[in-house]
Design a protein around this motif. Sequence first.
Motif, short mmCIF file in Angstrom:
data_model
loop_
_atom_site.label_atom_id
_atom_site.label_comp_id
_atom_site.label_asym_id
_atom_site.label_seq_id
_atom_site.Cartn_x
_atom_site.Cartn_y
_atom_site.Cartn_z
N PRO A 71 32.08 142.82 155.12
CA PRO A 71 32.72 141.69 154.20
C PRO A 71 34.22 141.88 154.44
N ARG A 72 34.67 140.53 154.40
CA ARG A 72 36.33 140.49 154.30
C ARG A 72 36.70 139.90 152.98
N LEU A 73 37.83 140.34 152.77
CA LEU A 73 38.67 139.82 151.34
C LEU A 73 39.73 138.93 151.94
N LEU A 74 39.56 137.56 151.59
CA LEU A 74 40.84 136.96 152.21
C LEU A 74 41.52 136.54 151.24
N LEU A 88 40.60 141.24 154.81
CA LEU A 88 40.79 142.79 154.58
C LEU A 88 39.47 143.32 154.44
N VAL A 89 39.24 144.61 154.94
CA VAL A 89 37.95 145.16 155.02
C VAL A 89 38.10 146.39 153.97
N LEU A 115 45.35 137.12 146.23
CA LEU A 115 43.92 137.88 146.24
C LEU A 115 43.45 137.99 144.75
N SER A 116 44.50 138.50 144.05
CA SER A 116 43.86 138.74 142.45
C SER A 116 43.83 137.35 141.80
#
Length: 460
Positions: A71-74, A88-89, A115-116
């Motif tokens: 899953p990736r954090l965009l 980000l992984v 992101l936050s």
Amino acid sequence: MARIKKQFVCQSCGSVYPRWLGQCEGCGEWNSIIEDVATENVPGGLGARSGVKKGRIVSLHALNGEETPPPRLLSGIAEFDRVCGGGLVAGSAILIGGDPGIGKSTILLQAVARLSSSGTKCVYISGEEAIAQVRMRAQRLGLAESPVMLGAETSLRDILSTLEDAAPQIAVIDSIQTMFADTLDSAPGTVGQVRSCAQELIRFAKKKNICVLIVGHVTKDGQIAGPRVLEHMVDTVLYFEGERGHQFRILRAVKNRFGGTDEIGVFEMGDSGLREVHNPSALFLSNRNKDVSGSAVFAGMEGSRPVLVEIQALVAPSSLATPRRAVVGWDSGRLAMILAVLDARCGLGLGGLDIYLNVAGGLRISEPAADLAVVAALVSSLTGEPLPAETIFFGEVSLSGEVRPVSQAESRIKEASKLGFQAAIMPDNTKLRFDGTKISAVSHVQDLVDLISPEPVIQV
Ligand code: TYD
Ligand code: MG
């Protein structure tokens, strides 16, 4: 249990000694000898020796199997996400290298703030700036409201405990050169400290399944203790490049275990931080004067993306015994090769002239495909004639003067025609057909010289 035989091996030349020495007698290198385990020529190697403990048998698997992509954090900053391979992984370590002051802290603060704000738990540890300074920067960037957890600390032990306690999904360490592990006596920033701090952080990232972003300054002198010593340890290496005088910044992936390399993200540094540039070609060509000699448009590829840039050349009579050669944004060795080819294969006699070459906009080009555009710019400057209007150039030049085909010709031409270019001078590639773009194929640099110079260039 039988004792394992030890030996001492020079890391520089491979000489083997029965005991430690300060200087290798083989190559003369100092402090290059380290302890090693002797491998003897016994059938079966280490395990077959009597009394030596055997290893556990590891299960082996087929290559083919069901794996779900991580899953990736965009971050929502498209240029940043693409360079990271699509986000980000979790459980990965990313190194961001670059000259001091280029904008590493700025881009990371912008990324974690975004992101936050979208619900990802982020910690930003600064070893370089005090809390007040980071806060001021956040205010300037208009990010003061985002729920990033901020820390100012340099002790690795304290940082790891803090991260364990806060349990974030993303942690930024700015920068690795300021961190120190108290298990080592050496000062922060030395190779030993940098390596061991990074190792600890990477181990922590894998264990806790968080994404750690490590900032590393590239030091001008030899890059000792800089990001180079860490490149093999981390999953992803990004370099932030750009000329100080220019507002353009390029984030480039040079290694990525979770995505493609050579992807670039283009940013513009302004008063309110880094702004994404979605159409770099238009930007790099925006200040181009079409009617001057010595300017050629190169259709390059940066990862999966075509980028058009202007290559400028200036050829001038020299007053020096050794003519001056100055290159910005390209390899000077490559320029020397092109000049030698033009002299030897086309008799242009550039040897006694000062030559300056510049890639406009602060981009660094490493593709051999730029050769043809460089030749065009040089010849145009030499003859004083501007190049044909709205024409792009690309192709690799070999030592024999032949022009070789390069990859992804189609994407290059498509991008150019989107920006209004109507002609391409490129290697012979009969397979390609394009509507609306006039293609002139050249198979030798002499063909190009004949094509772009109004009258035969005087041969010296
Ligand atoms: P910084 O991110 O601190 O660089 P690094 O962490 O790589 O050392 O960037 C600092 C430079 O960026 C500094 O010269 C000022 C400039 N800058 C701007 O021009 N606009 C801005 O909004 C910010 C935050 C910085
Ligand atoms: Mg910084």
